[in-house]
Design a protein around this motif. Sequence first.
Motif, short mmCIF file in Angstrom:
data_model
loop_
_atom_site.label_atom_id
_atom_site.label_comp_id
_atom_site.label_asym_id
_atom_site.label_seq_id
_atom_site.Cartn_x
_atom_site.Cartn_y
_atom_site.Cartn_z
N ALA A 370 0.85 -1.21 0.00
CA ALA A 370 0.00 0.00 0.00
C ALA A 370 0.87 1.25 0.00
O ALA A 370 0.59 2.22 -0.70
N TYR A 373 3.03 1.30 -3.50
CA TYR A 373 2.29 1.63 -4.73
C TYR A 373 1.41 2.87 -4.61
O TYR A 373 0.50 3.06 -5.40
N VAL A 400 -1.72 3.82 -7.09
CA VAL A 400 -1.85 3.69 -8.55
C VAL A 400 -3.01 2.78 -8.97
O VAL A 400 -3.49 2.85 -10.09
N GLY A 401 -3.46 1.93 -8.03
CA GLY A 401 -4.55 1.01 -8.37
C GLY A 401 -4.13 -0.06 -9.37
O GLY A 401 -2.98 -0.07 -9.85
N ILE A 402 -5.09 -0.95 -9.68
CA ILE A 402 -4.75 -2.08 -10.58
C ILE A 402 -5.87 -2.21 -11.62
O ILE A 402 -7.06 -2.21 -11.26
N LEU A 410 -3.20 -11.26 -9.91
CA LEU A 410 -2.34 -10.71 -8.86
C LEU A 410 -1.64 -11.75 -7.99
O LEU A 410 -0.53 -11.54 -7.52
N ARG A 416 3.54 -9.17 -11.97
CA ARG A 416 3.61 -7.76 -11.57
C ARG A 416 2.75 -6.99 -12.56
O ARG A 416 2.90 -7.13 -13.77
N SER A 420 2.01 -0.85 -12.30
CA SER A 420 2.72 -0.51 -11.08
C SER A 420 4.17 -0.96 -11.07
O SER A 420 4.93 -0.58 -10.20
N VAL A 427 9.37 -8.37 -6.97
CA VAL A 427 9.56 -9.59 -7.76
C VAL A 427 8.26 -10.36 -7.98
O VAL A 427 8.23 -11.37 -8.66
N LEU A 431 2.42 -11.36 -2.71
CA LEU A 431 0.99 -11.68 -2.66
C LEU A 431 0.76 -13.18 -2.82
O LEU A 431 -0.13 -13.76 -2.21
P1 ADP Z 1 5.94 -7.11 -5.57
O1 ADP Z 1 5.31 -5.98 -4.88
O2 ADP Z 1 7.24 -7.53 -5.02
O3 ADP Z 1 5.97 -6.92 -7.06
P2 ADP Z 1 3.61 -8.61 -4.73
O4 ADP Z 1 3.30 -10.04 -4.89
O5 ADP Z 1 3.54 -8.08 -3.37
O6 ADP Z 1 5.03 -8.40 -5.38
O7 ADP Z 1 2.60 -7.83 -5.63
C1 ADP Z 1 2.35 -8.26 -6.93
C2 ADP Z 1 1.90 -7.12 -7.82
O8 ADP Z 1 0.61 -6.68 -7.41
C3 ADP Z 1 2.76 -5.90 -7.69
O9 ADP Z 1 3.88 -5.97 -8.54
C4 ADP Z 1 1.81 -4.81 -8.11
O10 ADP Z 1 1.74 -4.75 -9.52
C5 ADP Z 1 0.47 -5.30 -7.61
N1 ADP Z 1 0.08 -4.69 -6.31
C6 ADP Z 1 0.16 -5.26 -5.11
N2 ADP Z 1 -0.33 -4.43 -4.16
C7 ADP Z 1 -0.70 -3.29 -4.80
C8 ADP Z 1 -1.29 -2.06 -4.39
N3 ADP Z 1 -1.59 -1.79 -3.11
N4 ADP Z 1 -1.54 -1.14 -5.32
C9 ADP Z 1 -1.28 -1.38 -6.64
N5 ADP Z 1 -0.73 -2.52 -7.09
C10 ADP Z 1 -0.45 -3.47 -6.18
#
Ligand code: ADP
Length: 463
Positions: A370, A373, A400-402, A410, A416, A420, A427, A431
């Motif tokens: 949070a 991003y 930035v949202g998704i 995700l 990724r 974002s 990497v 998640l």
């Molecule tokens: P990392 O952050 O290391 O790339 P994560 O598994 O934590 O790996 O997250 C995977 C992807 O999900 C991120 O690369 C990003 O694109 C997206 N993401 C996760 N949390 C957020 C968030 N709060 N806001 C926007 N995008 C997010």
Amino acid sequence: MKLKTLAAASTAWLAALALLTASGFTLSATYMTREVTCLFNIVREVRSITQLEVHLLSHERESARVALAHLPEHVGARDAARRELSRWLEDAREQPVTAESASVFEEAEREIERYLATHTQEHRQAGASHDEVDRTFAALERLLATRLAEARIARQRVDEVHRLSEIVSLGAAGMLLAGVLLALWQLRRCVYRPLLSIRAAIDRYGAGSHDARAPQGGLDELREIAVAFNEMAAALAEQRKRQLGILASVAHDLRNPLAALKLTVDGLRPDRPLPHEERLRSMLTRIGKEAARCDRMLTDLMDIARIEGGELDLRRETRDARELARDVVELYRPTATAHELGLSLPDEPVPLCCDPIRIEQVLNNLVANAIKYSPAGGAVQVTVARVGAEVSIAVSDRGVGIAADDQRRLFERYFRAPSSSGVAPGVGLGLWAALRIAEAHGGRIEVTSTAGRGSTFTLRLPS
Ligand code: ADP
């Protein structure tokens, strides 16, 4: 072409060939038998005709002798010849008659019967008798000639059939050989060679050539195997690339706290005077924090390895979910100065039976994301609530949202979101690991997000 189709086509081709050859042989054997029976009948009839001729002449001779001198031995010989004539006529009648020889046979039969009828009298005129004998003999000769002509024709037919069956057998053998050669050639082209190429590609891959790929040829099944092998090799290459990327990223991430550690420890070198107490304390706190950061990064890495190996064991205890959320927010508050970290907790305790270290790991990841991003800063809100039999901990940001399409992916390993990935390093494993931990607790993680406006990740666990 499928393996089944090739096998069916080869079998059908060979079966048709075998059937054709067998039918040809059966037909020619039947025909030969018919012609040989016909020849056999002609031979028997020829024998009857010649016997008729012999006994006719013998009867005539003995009749002449009886006319000259009425001796009893001549009479006996004449009567014997007459009996033989009748017997051989009966024998000739028993032979099957062909359409061509029927009229000739009837004529000869008539002549013999007339001759026998005329010679029932004891005495006769010699002149009249010679004519009859000649006529009868001539009729028998005609019958003989007809039957011999038929025999020649039958013999010719047998020769022709023999020649034809020779041609058929040679042709069948040739076709069989061609069929077998064709089937072998197809096997070599569609099965053997593609198999060798797949084997060679596997060997090359096994020997360390990771760009080895199998040519996609031959039967459908082999092509599918080659495609599967190539896809597997490509996936392994991609995974290897990512693993190297992770290694590089981890090395890079570790370098920052290590550099900070090194710098701080440098200030405490024995050849330098010790700083005053307040500064010393702050340096020691910094050392502790950086060491803890390194430790957390390494623990996270080991966790990912454990989850990948399916060895995630939980040490459950009952904790207040409010405390877990508070600890995580407090951990980030000092560093996230550009963000407004908010915490919304219910008044009553929210007991949660979980592995607190793992759940903190999940919350750490959600809060860190949070913050990461939403680079422009803004509110990051953590809300704990009890919803029915579940405990929910939601982390919202205005970052930035998704995009909707990316939200579905995700929780995939290494994913990724393009929107974002340029915003902050990562990497794509956090998640993925968080969802595995939530699922190991019987829970889940839900996402609502709007591109450009922010996201909310909600961890839901059974209480
Ligand atoms: P990392 O952050 O290391 O790339 P994560 O598994 O934590 O790996 O997250 C995977 C992807 O999900 C991120 O690369 C990003 O694109 C997206 N993401 C996760 N949390 C957020 C968030 N709060 N806001 C926007 N995008 C997010």
